[in-house]
Design a protein around this motif. Structure first.
Motif, short mmCIF file in Angstrom:
data_model
loop_
_atom_site.label_atom_id
_atom_site.label_comp_id
_atom_site.label_asym_id
_atom_site.label_seq_id
_atom_site.Cartn_x
_atom_site.Cartn_y
_atom_site.Cartn_z
N GLU A 322 0.84 -1.20 0.00
CA GLU A 322 0.00 0.00 0.00
C GLU A 322 0.87 1.25 0.00
O GLU A 322 0.59 2.21 -0.72
N ILE A 325 2.17 1.79 -3.36
CA ILE A 325 1.16 2.38 -4.24
C ILE A 325 1.04 3.88 -3.99
O ILE A 325 1.05 4.70 -4.91
N ARG A 326 0.96 4.21 -2.69
CA ARG A 326 0.83 5.62 -2.34
C ARG A 326 1.99 6.44 -2.89
O ARG A 326 1.82 7.56 -3.38
N ARG A 327 3.18 5.85 -2.82
CA ARG A 327 4.33 6.60 -3.29
C ARG A 327 4.33 6.70 -4.81
O ARG A 327 4.72 7.72 -5.37
N ALA A 328 3.85 5.65 -5.47
CA ALA A 328 3.75 5.72 -6.93
C ALA A 328 2.74 6.80 -7.32
O ALA A 328 2.87 7.43 -8.36
N LEU A 329 1.75 6.99 -6.47
CA LEU A 329 0.73 7.99 -6.78
C LEU A 329 1.16 9.39 -6.36
O LEU A 329 0.43 10.35 -6.55
N GLY A 330 2.34 9.50 -5.76
CA GLY A 330 2.86 10.83 -5.48
C GLY A 330 2.95 11.22 -4.02
O GLY A 330 3.07 12.40 -3.71
N ALA A 331 2.91 10.23 -3.11
CA ALA A 331 3.09 10.58 -1.70
C ALA A 331 4.58 10.77 -1.43
O ALA A 331 5.39 9.95 -1.85
N THR A 332 4.92 11.86 -0.76
CA THR A 332 6.33 12.07 -0.42
C THR A 332 6.67 11.23 0.80
O THR A 332 5.78 10.84 1.55
N LYS A 416 12.27 0.96 -1.16
CA LYS A 416 12.10 1.73 -2.40
C LYS A 416 10.72 1.44 -2.99
O LYS A 416 10.24 0.33 -2.90
N PRO A 417 10.11 2.44 -3.58
CA PRO A 417 8.75 2.24 -4.10
C PRO A 417 8.67 1.04 -5.04
O PRO A 417 7.69 0.29 -5.01
N VAL A 418 9.70 0.86 -5.85
CA VAL A 418 9.64 -0.22 -6.82
C VAL A 418 9.64 -1.57 -6.13
O VAL A 418 8.91 -2.49 -6.51
N LEU A 421 6.25 -2.12 -4.45
CA LEU A 421 5.19 -2.52 -5.37
C LEU A 421 5.32 -3.98 -5.77
O LEU A 421 4.34 -4.64 -6.07
N LEU B 42 10.35 5.26 -10.48
CA LEU B 42 10.32 4.38 -9.32
C LEU B 42 11.71 3.80 -9.12
O LEU B 42 12.04 3.28 -8.06
N ALA B 66 8.55 12.12 -5.94
CA ALA B 66 7.14 11.93 -5.60
C ALA B 66 6.28 13.01 -6.26
O ALA B 66 5.21 12.73 -6.81
N ARG B 69 6.15 12.27 -10.03
CA ARG B 69 5.25 11.14 -10.30
C ARG B 69 3.81 11.61 -10.24
O ARG B 69 2.99 11.26 -11.06
N ASN B 70 3.54 12.42 -9.23
CA ASN B 70 2.18 12.89 -9.02
C ASN B 70 1.71 13.77 -10.16
O ASN B 70 0.57 13.70 -10.60
N PHE B 75 0.05 5.58 -13.24
CA PHE B 75 0.46 4.18 -13.32
C PHE B 75 -0.73 3.24 -13.44
O PHE B 75 -1.75 3.41 -12.78
N TYR B 98 -2.89 13.61 -2.67
CA TYR B 98 -1.48 13.97 -2.51
C TYR B 98 -1.13 15.25 -3.24
O TYR B 98 -0.05 15.80 -3.05
#
Lengths: 424, 223
Positions: A322, A325-332, A416-418, A421, B42, B66, B69-70, B75, B98
């Protein structure tokens, strides 16, 4: 910081915590239990303290009692083993030369432990302790005046032969329902008019029954009636609130020694009982007890906090994906970290508050149960914690929530985000 | 994760223009997912440069990555990667959260994109109440929510049967028709041919890069 007050942030936190109710509850229980133990221990300690200090209730604890003994060293041509008595003049001398003293009350006494019958009223007799006192004594050894009045300075100045008798004296010498005030009792053959009755609160270490078997008469009338002249049997000395009698008493002794030709280093010539020292010892005991309560309570709390930290670590592990995912969506990373931290703090505070409420509830029940019981003879009264302790506990909770969340939060963003995931 | 490194990509040089729809093909281990991860910020390349929308993506700290990406990327994953305890509409709204978009605006936008993928009626459902195709459509709506420059799809149809795959591809094609740049990693030939250009990877290098005639998923559906 507006994140802290944003509805969204809390929405996220509540959502995350409520996604597994059972686990959240179990985690919260650790902290709840810890703070509960802490509060209960502190309250029990306070209750014990209140109960024991009740014995000192109203008593001027900053007091000492002193009496004359025999000189143990020869001085100025006088032999050792010489007896001497305090004189009434000593009182004024002490008052004038020792600062910060509140009361200096000279006292004389008749009778005593297993004394012979000394008081007569009609056909009834009894053995009682009779004291010649100044009015201040009621502030040093508190008693409730149940009827009439206590000695006043008018009695002292005009040598009135009046007496204040204890409740037990009253039951011993009077029929039930008989009028006491205004009647006469004969003490060692001298008539005194009863002007009041008292009931003493229980004294620490004293016999509560014996304490009611006393008779108080004005000091001057006592001296005159029982041939004491200038003599003073013993004194009760109380210091002002700011200074301790333990520090002042040597000055008092020096004056007595100087006035009665006693060797300045003769420590055995003046006997004394230092109430303040006793009181300080008891105070020290409760400080230690409080310390133990804090120590144990905080350790239990600590184990609860470690529990939270542990669970948060598991939670983070479980939510690795999760978080990815959040980080892929842009969470710092900071957003992730602050969310984990806030979750931890929130959980800690809520469960801590629940613990405090729970403990207060228990205390309220105990207090309710004790309300109708006379606690004066019990070593336990009014268990409570003050609001300061609760505030301290809350601060401990916030800090510990922060600490509990720190490691898991760091773990959460180290992945790491990758990789996050990729976890299945 | 070990200390011995493995060079997956050995010199990739290609450009994608705005509005293109490119598929990256190759057998497993050819480096197509790694390429996509680097494009998606990523992961980072050991050497070489990557320019996205005239911004050089280099030495990013996590915070900047981040934000990029946002802002730039959406993705779509093979396994959907929806957050299970959030409803469909909440999942779609996540990138906007975010971005710091206010809740009501966020929800409005999220609903708009859910409508676009035809799942407006399922907005309040949790992912486990949705079929695979529906989940992927929610994921697509989520990828679109932040209005990114590029959509990156890693085997978007890998977990779906062919009928559902075509439906999803039809949706993706529709998005491309509106001008969005899309990169799809796949190893399925038919899916690749639904894009406009196929880049073939083998052992970390491009062996073939050709423009193809797009097969419309809609026609494939009715064959």
């Amino acid at each position: 910081m507006n994140r802290l007050f944003s509805k969204d942030t809390w929405g996220e936190i509540l959502e995350a915590l409520s996604s597994n109710w059972f686990r959240t509850l179990l985690t919260a229980f650790g902290v709840l239990w810890g703070i509960f133990i802490l509060v209960i221990l502190l309250a029990a300690g306070k209750g014990l303290e209140n109960g024991v200090k009740q014995g000192f209730d109203g008593m001027a604890t900053n007091s000492m009692f002193m009496w004359s003994q025999t000189a143990s060293k020869p001085y100025k041509g006088l032999p050792k083993g010489r007896r001497y008595n305090f004189k009434i003049g000593d009182v004024d001398a002490i008052k004038q030369s020792v600062p910060n003293l509140r009361f200096v009350s000279p006292r004389n006494q008749l009778g005593g432990f297993r004394g012979a019958n000394n008081v007569v009223r009609g056909l009834k007799t009894g053995a009682y302790n009779v004291y010649g006192d100044y009015p201040e004594i009621i502030q040093q050894q508190p008693m409730d005046i149940t009827s009439g009045r206590f000695i006043n300075y008018s009695d002292i100045n005009s040598n009135r032969k009046v007496a204040i008798i204890g409740e037990s004296v009253k039951t011993g010498l009077y029929e039930t329902g008989e009028e006491v005030i205004g009647s006469y009792i004969k003490i060692n053959g001298v008539n005194f008019m009863v002007i009041g009755t008292y009931k003493k609160k229980s004294q620490r270490g004293g016999d509560p029954e014996e304490a009611q078997k006393e008779i108080f008469v004005p000091f001057t009338a006592f001296s005159q009636a029982f041939n004491r002249g200038e003599e003073v049997g013993w004194m009760a000395v109380t210091a002002e609130d700011g200074s301790s009698i333990t520090n002042l008493k040597s000055q008092v002794f020096d004056i007595i020694k100087a006035r009665h030709s006693i060797h300045p280093e003769d420590d055995r010539a003046v006997g004394n009982f230092d109430l303040y020292e006793e009181y300080s010892k008891i105070n020290g005991l409760f400080t230690a007890l409080n310390f133990v309560a804090y120590f144990v309570g905080i350790l239990v709390l600590l184990s609860g906090i470690i529990g939270i930290s542990n669970i948060m670590l598991i939670v983070v592990k479980e939510r690795t994906k999760e978080i990815g995912i959040r980080r892929a969506l842009g969470a710092t990373p900071w957003e992730i970290r602050s969310q984990i931290l806030l979750e931890s703090i929130f959980l800690t505070i809520i469960s801590g508050m629940a613990g405090i409420v729970f403990a207060s509830g228990i205390l309220a029940v105990v207090n309710l149960a004790m309300e109708n019981v006379d606690t004066s003879e019990m070593m336990f009264a009014n268990p409570s914690v003050n609001i300061g302790v609760v505030v301290i506990a809350l601060i401990i909770l916030v800090v510990s929530g922060l600490l509990a969340g720190l490691i898991p939060a760091q773990t959460a963003i180290r992945v790491k985000p990758v990789d996050a995931l990729r976890t299945e | 994760m070990g200390s011995n490194s493995l060079h997956v990509l050995k010199g990739i040089d290609f450009t994608v223009a705005e509005g293109e729809m490119v598929s990256i093909m190759g057998s497993s281990g050819s480096g197509k997912s790694t390429l996509l991860n680097i494009l998606g910020m990523l992961d980072e390349a050991d050497s070489g440069s990557y320019t996205l929308d005239n911004t050089i993506i280099k030495n990013l700290n996590e915070k900047v990555a981040a934000r990029y990406r946002n802002k730039f990327l959406g993705f779509i994953f093979q396994s959907f990667n929806l957050i299970n305890y959030k409803t469909a509409v909440d999942n779609v709204a996540m990138p906007l959260y975010y971005q710091g978009v206010k809740r009501n605006i966020r929800m409005e936008k999220a609903m708009h994109y859910l409508e676009k993928v035809g799942l407006a009626d399922w907005a309040e459902h949790h992912p486990n109440e949705l079929s695979g195709g529906q989940k992927q459509r929610v994921a697509i709506a989520r990828a679109l929510a932040s209005d990114p420059k590029v959509l990156l799809a890693d085997e978007p149809t890998g977990a779906l049967d062919s009928k559902t795959s075509y439906e999803v591809m039809e949706l993706i094609q529709g998005i491309n028709d509106e001008g969005k740049t899309i990169l799809i990693v796949t190893h399925e030939d038919d899916i690749a041919h639904m894009t406009k250009r196929i880049v073939n990877l083998k052992d970390g290098i491009i062996i073939d890069d050709s423009v193809v005639t797009q097969v419309r998923a809609k026609s494939a559906l009715h064959v």
